[in-house]
Design a protein around this motif. Structure first.
Motif, PDB file in Angstrom:
ATOM      1  N   TRP A 261       0.831  -1.208   0.000  1.00 23.56           N
ATOM      2  CA  TRP A 261       0.000   0.000   0.000  1.00 23.56           C
ATOM      3  C   TRP A 261       0.862   1.252   0.000  1.00 23.56           C
ATOM      4  O   TRP A 261       1.937   1.279   0.586  1.00 23.56           O
ATOM      5  CB  TRP A 261      -0.910   0.001   1.234  1.00 23.56           C
ATOM      6  N   PHE A 262       0.347   2.296  -0.633  1.00 22.61           N
ATOM      7  CA  PHE A 262       0.984   3.611  -0.611  1.00 22.61           C
ATOM      8  C   PHE A 262       0.272   4.519   0.393  1.00 22.61           C
ATOM      9  O   PHE A 262      -0.942   4.421   0.587  1.00 22.61           O
ATOM     10  CB  PHE A 262       0.879   4.294  -1.984  1.00 22.61           C
ATOM     11  N   SER A 263       1.022   5.421   1.009  1.00 26.09           N
ATOM     12  CA  SER A 263       0.441   6.540   1.746  1.00 26.09           C
ATOM     13  C   SER A 263       1.151   7.811   1.300  1.00 26.09           C
ATOM     14  O   SER A 263       2.205   7.761   0.664  1.00 26.09           O
ATOM     15  CB  SER A 263       0.562   6.331   3.264  1.00 26.09           C
ATOM     16  N   TYR A 264       0.572   8.965   1.649  1.00 27.72           N
ATOM     17  CA  TYR A 264       1.087  10.232   1.110  1.00 27.72           C
ATOM     18  C   TYR A 264       0.866  11.344   2.110  1.00 27.72           C
ATOM     19  O   TYR A 264      -0.211  11.453   2.716  1.00 27.72           O
ATOM     20  CB  TYR A 264       0.372  10.560  -0.208  1.00 27.72           C
ATOM     21  N   ASP A 265       1.885  12.179   2.297  1.00 32.89           N
ATOM     22  CA  ASP A 265       1.795  13.363   3.130  1.00 32.89           C
ATOM     23  C   ASP A 265       1.844  14.590   2.222  1.00 32.89           C
ATOM     24  O   ASP A 265       2.907  14.913   1.671  1.00 32.89           O
ATOM     25  CB  ASP A 265       2.956  13.399   4.135  1.00 32.89           C
ATOM     26  N   PRO A 266       0.707  15.299   2.041  1.00 32.26           N
ATOM     27  CA  PRO A 266       0.698  16.465   1.146  1.00 32.26           C
ATOM     28  C   PRO A 266       1.618  17.590   1.601  1.00 32.26           C
ATOM     29  O   PRO A 266       2.170  18.315   0.765  1.00 32.26           O
ATOM     30  CB  PRO A 266      -0.773  16.912   1.168  1.00 32.26           C
ATOM     31  N   GLU A 267       1.805  17.764   2.913  1.00 28.13           N
ATOM     32  CA  GLU A 267       2.664  18.842   3.399  1.00 28.13           C
ATOM     33  C   GLU A 267       4.120  18.584   3.066  1.00 28.13           C
ATOM     34  O   GLU A 267       4.871  19.507   2.723  1.00 28.13           O
ATOM     35  CB  GLU A 267       2.491  19.009   4.911  1.00 28.13           C
ATOM     36  N   LEU A 268       4.543  17.328   3.151  1.00 25.97           N
ATOM     37  CA  LEU A 268       5.933  16.971   2.848  1.00 25.97           C
ATOM     38  C   LEU A 268       6.125  16.592   1.386  1.00 25.97           C
ATOM     39  O   LEU A 268       7.265  16.482   0.927  1.00 25.97           O
ATOM     40  CB  LEU A 268       6.373  15.811   3.744  1.00 25.97           C
ATOM     41  N   ASN A 269       5.015  16.360   0.687  1.00 25.68           N
ATOM     42  CA  ASN A 269       5.043  15.923  -0.710  1.00 25.68           C
ATOM     43  C   ASN A 269       5.818  14.611  -0.864  1.00 25.68           C
ATOM     44  O   ASN A 269       6.549  14.406  -1.832  1.00 25.68           O
ATOM     45  CB  ASN A 269       5.636  16.993  -1.630  1.00 25.68           C
ATOM     46  N   LEU A 270       5.633  13.726   0.099  1.00 24.30           N
ATOM     47  CA  LEU A 270       6.319  12.439   0.085  1.00 24.30           C
ATOM     48  C   LEU A 270       5.295  11.314   0.020  1.00 24.30           C
ATOM     49  O   LEU A 270       4.289  11.332   0.726  1.00 24.30           O
ATOM     50  CB  LEU A 270       7.171  12.259   1.344  1.00 24.30           C
ATOM     51  N   VAL A 271       5.587  10.329  -0.830  1.00 23.63           N
ATOM     52  CA  VAL A 271       4.796   9.110  -0.900  1.00 23.63           C
ATOM     53  C   VAL A 271       5.617   8.004  -0.238  1.00 23.63           C
ATOM     54  O   VAL A 271       6.843   7.921  -0.418  1.00 23.63           O
ATOM     55  CB  VAL A 271       4.418   8.755  -2.355  1.00 23.63           C
ATOM     56  N   TYR A 272       4.947   7.174   0.563  1.00 25.73           N
ATOM     57  CA  TYR A 272       5.623   6.145   1.362  1.00 25.73           C
ATOM     58  C   TYR A 272       5.151   4.756   0.940  1.00 25.73           C
ATOM     59  O   TYR A 272       3.966   4.543   0.672  1.00 25.73           O
ATOM     60  CB  TYR A 272       5.313   6.329   2.854  1.00 25.73           C
ATOM     61  N   TYR A 273       6.080   3.811   0.928  1.00 23.06           N
ATOM     62  CA  TYR A 273       5.731   2.427   0.610  1.00 23.06           C
ATOM     63  C   TYR A 273       6.814   1.514   1.172  1.00 23.06           C
ATOM     64  O   TYR A 273       7.886   1.973   1.599  1.00 23.06           O
ATOM     65  CB  TYR A 273       5.598   2.223  -0.906  1.00 23.06           C
ATOM     66  N   GLY A 274       6.547   0.207   1.171  1.00 28.47           N
ATOM     67  CA  GLY A 274       7.524  -0.776   1.603  1.00 28.47           C
ATOM     68  C   GLY A 274       7.951  -1.668   0.467  1.00 28.47           C
ATOM     69  O   GLY A 274       7.164  -1.980  -0.424  1.00 28.47           O
ATOM     70  N   ARG A 305       9.504   8.834  -1.052  1.00 30.69           N
ATOM     71  CA  ARG A 305       9.949   9.451  -2.312  1.00 30.69           C
ATOM     72  C   ARG A 305       9.203  10.756  -2.572  1.00 30.69           C
ATOM     73  O   ARG A 305       8.004  10.867  -2.289  1.00 30.69           O
ATOM     74  CB  ARG A 305       9.731   8.506  -3.488  1.00 30.69           C
ATOM     75  N   ASN A 306       9.909  11.712  -3.155  1.00 32.60           N
ATOM     76  CA  ASN A 306       9.301  12.946  -3.614  1.00 32.60           C
ATOM     77  C   ASN A 306       8.403  12.632  -4.803  1.00 32.60           C
ATOM     78  O   ASN A 306       8.815  11.968  -5.749  1.00 32.60           O
ATOM     79  CB  ASN A 306      10.398  13.937  -4.010  1.00 32.60           C
ATOM     80  N   VAL A 307       7.167  13.087  -4.739  1.00 31.58           N
ATOM     81  CA  VAL A 307       6.192  12.739  -5.771  1.00 31.58           C
ATOM     82  C   VAL A 307       6.562  13.310  -7.132  1.00 31.58           C
ATOM     83  O   VAL A 307       6.354  12.669  -8.166  1.00 31.58           O
ATOM     84  CB  VAL A 307       4.786  13.218  -5.350  1.00 31.58           C
ATOM     85  N   ASP A 308       7.144  14.509  -7.170  1.00 35.31           N
ATOM     86  CA  ASP A 308       7.432  15.157  -8.448  1.00 35.31           C
ATOM     87  C   ASP A 308       8.594  14.504  -9.193  1.00 35.31           C
ATOM     88  O   ASP A 308       8.551  14.360 -10.415  1.00 35.31           O
ATOM     89  CB  ASP A 308       7.724  16.635  -8.223  1.00 35.31           C
TER      90      ASP A 308
END
Length: 605
Positions: A261-274, A305-308
């Motif tokens: 699964w992915f999660s995302y923090d809009p303030e940090l613009n980071l997507v997280y996964y394992g 990871r940075n989304v951009d």
């Protein structure tokens, strides 16, 4: 996409300077509690709903409101989406999608039926599951088993674009749910058991053009790690952080797939996964040229990871030099917790290896690492002293090391088993209690590695496993409540079989989950007391969800036994060591359930 280290650094700098805006449509839809607009409930993976019409005082009165047969008899993971008055249902292979009109007796508005080569079934590790679809800007996004990423017009069911994400002839397949962030749809790849080189890829949601791809093992330009700016436990990873931890070119078939699964923090613009396990499962074949253990980064890791740009901000490896197939793909839940007098923006991860990790998601700092099941015995703990050279690493109990015991030696009674104390079935968080509600596999194993040769598209496992309950126990499952700040179990309730269903929490003070033998259950968030139980048509490996329609709240779940735990039933296997060791442990399932494929929806009378 190859880039020099300098170019990666420039990308990282420019990306961090950009303002972070999540996809407006996803934000709007997930903010409306009447909808279930993303497979994880929200970007933070809370799986929590603000709906409270169904609550702890009346949930026992739930009745079946309606049901729907998907027509597919394999493991049904994930959950439908509800956008406005339309419900979107997905299936395992062949990955059909239905659009149902909730305003008109749930009539089928359209059905999408992809044409796929059925030979892909032979290279799907652990059943033909699919974990869900994504929605944004009037389009649905599906990752098919054959790795094709498809954008579908949500009104008509017509294909808008498609992109090929991998090659099944190499063992690459698609099982995970995409996430849409900003103008990108992001997806991983399955297939570590076939010696693939795992990656995460972002596609433009309007055109399907690839924006970036980050591998999890490989050279710096492949993995998109900046040697000076990407952190691990507070320090820069340095040059060639991945390939220097592999023997020669083994990283090219090193695994590290992404199917959770992915999660995302809009303030940090980071997507997280394992990332998943290294290939092969025989650790002796992955040892260094001197015969010693090497980490095999960045398998078994949480990566931000940075989304951009796709460039990694930080990474943390839970199980270096994996010897037990403890994939790190489980969900990462984003919340805030006070730890040692300081409030942190946290990431909470219940790893297959049996440790629950609380990290600071801004930089990957390790805050808590504790067993979330008392039967864990392969490690004596994770080193938390930052001054120690093994800081952040688990201390391995020598007798449970399949490497130290050697190939062709059957290492006995290792807990947890390879499927972990929790697999990809997601936990849920409740802001009402500040606790996490976790589905547990209480399973141990014997593990015997053997030498295996790599051939593209063929299994690259190299181990024989047997699974069983912990000593002195007959049940193989629990549900628990977890305090992520303290690293403590608040309460635990046994289940007959592993709880392979994702959990839902609501503002009504309840949490709900399915069971492998085929029940939907709802419990009180305060103490876990069972408040509701009802039999569904087949075993549940789907995730419970909720929505509101015409001022009435509904709770639903897929039934359809399968997945790794139910692979014996799903694929007709009966040898105890089949299904990578799962068949023997779950042989008793056939006394309670059989194959199915349906959706059950509940409401108050």
């Amino acid at each position: 996409m190859r880039r020099s280290g300098c170019a990666v650094a420039l990308l990282m700098t420019s990306a961090l300077a950009m303002p972070a805006f999540a996809n407006d449509d996803v934000i709007k839809n997930t903010s409306d509690s009447k909808q279930w607009a993303i497979p994880t409930g929200d970007y933070a993976n809370h799986r929590y709903s603000k709906l409270d019409q169904i609550n702890a005082s009346n949930v026992g009165d739930l009745k079946v409101a309606w049901t729907f047969s998907t027509g597919v008899l394999r493991g049904h993971e994930g959950s439908p989406l509800v956008i406005g008055n339309i419900m979107y249902i997905h299936t395992p292979f062949p990955n059909n999608i239905f659009a149902l009109d909730l305003d008109n007796e749930n009539q089928i508005l359209w059905k999408y039926q992809p044409k796929q080569d059925p030979s892909v079934i032979g290279v799907m590790c652990c059943d033909t599951v699919n974990r869900g679809i994504a929605y944004a800007d009037g389009k649905l996004f599906l990752h098919q088993a054959d790795t094709t990423v498809v954008a579908i017009d949500a009104k008509t069911g017509k294909e808008v674009w498609k992109a090929v994400n991998g090659d099944p002839k190499k063992g690459e397949t698609g099982t995970m749910a995409p996430i849409v962030v900003k103008d990108k749809v992001i997806i991983g790849i399955s297939g570590a058991e076939f010696g693939i080189q795992g990656h995460v890829t972002a596609y433009d949601i309007a055109t399907g053009k690839r924006a970036w791809r980050g591998y999890n093992v490989g050279t710096d330009d492949q993995i998109l790690f900046d040697p000076e700016k990407t952190l691990s436990l507070g320090k820069p990873v340095g040059k060639n952080s991945s390939i220097k931890t592999w023997n020669g070119d083994q990283w090219k078939i090193g695994g590290g797939s992404v199917w959770g699964w992915f999660s995302y923090d809009p303030e940090l613009n980071l997507v997280y996964y394992g990332s998943a396990n290294p290939s092969t499962w025989n650790p002796a074949q992955r040892a260094g040229p001197d015969g010693k253990q090497i980490d095999q980064k960045w398998t078994m890791s949480i990566i931000a990871r940075n989304v951009d740009s796709g460039v990694a901000a930080w990474a943390y490896q839970m199980t270096p030099f994996d010897e037990w197939d403890y994939d790190g793909v489980n969900e990462n839940i984003l919340a805030e917790h006070e730890i040692n007098g300081k409030t942190h923006k946290t990431l909470v991860h219940f790893d297959r290896n049996g440790f629950a990790y609380t990290l600071d998601r801004t930089n990957g700092e390790l805050l808590v690492a504790k067993p979330y099941d008392p039967d864990l015995n392969w490690s004596s703990g994770v080193e938390m002293d930052k001054s120690k050279p093994n800081y952040g690493r688990p201390t391995v109990v020598a007798s449970k090391s399949t490497f130290l015991n050697g190939p062709d030696v059957n290492s006995k009674n290792i807990c947890p088993a390879a499927l972990g104390f929790k697999d990809m079935q997601p936990a849920a968080y409740s802001p009402q209690t500040n606790l996490y509600y976790v589905p547990i596999n209480n399973v141990c194993m014997d593990y015997e590695p053997f030498k295996v040769s790599y051939s593209p598209g063929q299994p690259y496992v190299g181990a024989t496993l047997s699974m069983f309950p912990p000593e002195g126990k007959t049940n193989t499952g629990h549900v628990i409540a977890w305090d992520a700040a303290k690293g403590e179990i608040v309460f635990s309730h046994d289940e007959r079989f592993s709880v392979w269903s994702g959990v839902l929490t609501t503002a009504g003070g309840i949490f709900c989950h399915g069971t492998l033998e085929g029940y939907l259950k709802c419990r009180d968030q305060k103490d876990g007391k069972e408040l509701f139980k009802h039999r569904v048509p087949s075993g549940v490996i789907g995730n419970v969800f909720t929505y509101e329609h015409k001022d009435k709240q509904y709770i639903g779940v897929y039934s359809g036994v399968g997945g790794w735990a139910g692979i014996g039933l799903a694929a007709g296997l009966d040898k105890p060591t089949d299904g990578l060791g799962a068949v023997g442990n779950y042989a008793g399932l056939k006394k309670f359930t059989d194959l199915g494929g349906s959706l059950s929806i509940y409401s108050l009378p």
